[in-house]
Design a protein around this motif. Structure first.
Motif, short mmCIF file in Angstrom:
data_model
loop_
_atom_site.label_atom_id
_atom_site.label_comp_id
_atom_site.label_asym_id
_atom_site.label_seq_id
_atom_site.Cartn_x
_atom_site.Cartn_y
_atom_site.Cartn_z
N ASP A 231 -71.45 -46.47 41.24
CA ASP A 231 -70.21 -46.67 41.96
C ASP A 231 -70.04 -48.15 42.34
O ASP A 231 -71.03 -48.86 42.55
CB ASP A 231 -70.18 -45.82 43.24
N GLY B 184 -68.06 -51.20 44.78
CA GLY B 184 -67.55 -51.40 46.13
C GLY B 184 -66.29 -52.25 46.11
O GLY B 184 -66.29 -53.36 45.58
N PRO C 148 -63.60 -51.46 51.99
CA PRO C 148 -64.32 -50.38 52.70
C PRO C 148 -64.56 -49.15 51.84
O PRO C 148 -65.16 -48.18 52.30
CB PRO C 148 -63.37 -50.05 53.86
N TRP C 149 -64.10 -49.20 50.59
CA TRP C 149 -64.18 -48.01 49.74
C TRP C 149 -65.30 -48.14 48.71
O TRP C 149 -65.57 -49.21 48.18
CB TRP C 149 -62.87 -47.78 49.01
N THR C 150 -65.91 -47.01 48.41
CA THR C 150 -66.84 -46.90 47.29
C THR C 150 -66.15 -46.06 46.23
O THR C 150 -65.79 -44.90 46.49
CB THR C 150 -68.16 -46.24 47.72
N VAL C 151 -65.96 -46.65 45.05
CA VAL C 151 -65.17 -45.98 44.02
C VAL C 151 -65.99 -45.84 42.74
O VAL C 151 -66.95 -46.60 42.52
CB VAL C 151 -63.87 -46.77 43.71
#
Length: 347
Positions: free
Chosen positions: A209, A211, A214-217
């Motif tokens: 994944d 970064g 603030p999101w982990t995608v």
């Protein structure tokens, strides 16, 4: 005009995302070669359909312009992006892009050396301002040392971008920009994958994944953003803007890409250049603006000469004092900066 300006700003905004999307992949273990190869291949496939439509059976245009397409793909697309992503791997996105945007200054210096003709005052002022900005961006006396190898990669990207401007300035007007872009992306993709299989450009991928702020995608979200938003949408919007505003006005607006890139890197990667580097960035962009303003003034003078000439050759009798700054008579051929935004170099 207002709608064209909005499209141009959108193009710059999504182009500015390329560094953030690319670096999010690099931080998971992707190599610059892998990121560039995947980006070029994906974008080439997406743009192939509109390119075929634009040709409308006129396949001889590919044969007539094969050298331009090949050089554009190898230098303006593959090498430029590979060098930029190598710079991004070692520097902040903002600093890497600022180094690449020294390309217009490199063009001025090259023309000065090769022609041995002193540029006009405004162009010299812009060049010196950008060079002063480069010193501040490198922040040689700062506590945080800039990666020298990263700087070399960034300047190499600027050299490729300068060559790209020369290539597009000499292109055949019969070749639709979408065809040049699609063909260049395809050539660049093939070159990157051949270099990868030959071991010249390390290719390493990772499905971990990524970064983004603030999101982990998932990794494919960053890749899709790099291909669809920062390449396909950005390029198409750039073409629409250039046709609406003209290449020169669009080239001025494209300078906002640096601002967008810095903001996106701050929001998505937590990167923000130091105060002295931001000041240097302002000087670099200011210098490029001066160079392009001077080019615009000369272009207008050349247009007036062409109108007054009426094909009689009168322009040859004009003196240097008839043009801005009392400088040299402007050439009526397209310069490397004239069509800087006809086809975006997609950094």
């Amino acid at each position: 005009m207002a709608s064209g300006l909005g499209v141009a700003l959108f193009s710059s905004a999504v182009f500015g995302l390329s560094g953030s999307f690319g670096k999010s992949l690099l931080e998971t273990g992707w190599t610059p070669g892998a990121a560039v190869g995947a980006r070029l291949a994906g974008a080439a496939l997406v743009l192939a359909i509109p390119a075929v439509v634009a040709l409308r059976g006129r396949w001889h245009q590919l044969r007539d312009n094969w050298l331009t397409i090949t050089l554009f793909g190898l230098i303006g697309v593959a090498a430029c992006q590979l060098f930029y992503f190598n710079a991004v791997a070692r520097l902040s996105v903002g600093v890497a892009l600022l180094l690449e945007y020294l390309a217009p200054v490199l063009i001025v210096l090259w023309l000065w050396i090769s022609s041995r003709r002193r540029p006009r005052v405004l162009t010299i002022a812009g060049t010196l301002l950008s060079l002063a900005g480069l010193v501040l961006v490198l922040d040689l006396t700062g506590a945080v040392k800039v990666d020298v190898v990263g700087v070399i990669w960034g300047i190499a990207a600027a050299v490729c971008l300068a060559i790209y401007f020369f290539i597009t300035a000499r292109q055949n007007d019969s070749l639709p920009p979408i065809v040049l872009a699609s063909g260049g992306l395809l050539v660049g993709a093939v070159a990157m994958w051949v270099a990868g299989f030959a071991g010249l450009a390390p290719m390493a991928f990772n499905t971990a994944d990524a970064g983004l702020g603030p999101w982990t995608v998932p990794w494919w979200v960053s890749l899709a953003g790099l291909v669809i938003m920062s390449t396909v949408l950005a390029y198409v919007a750039g073409v629409v803007a250039a046709r609406s505003l003209g290449s020169k006005v669009a080239s001025f607006v494209s300078l906002t890409e640096v601002l967008f890139a810095v903001v996106w890197a701050w929001l998505l990667l937590g990167e923000l250049p130091g105060g002295i580097q931001l000041l240097g960035g302002v000087l670099i962009v200011g210098g490029v603006i001066l160079v392009r303003v001077d080019e615009l003034r000369v272009s207008r003078a050349a247009f007036a000469v062409e109108i007054n000439d009426g094909g009689t050759g009168e322009r040859d009798r004009l003196t240097a004092g008839d043009f801005p700054d009392g400088g040299h008579k402007p050439e009526l051929t397209r310069s490397a900066l004239d069509h800087a935004n006809d086809v975006e170099p997609v950094p």
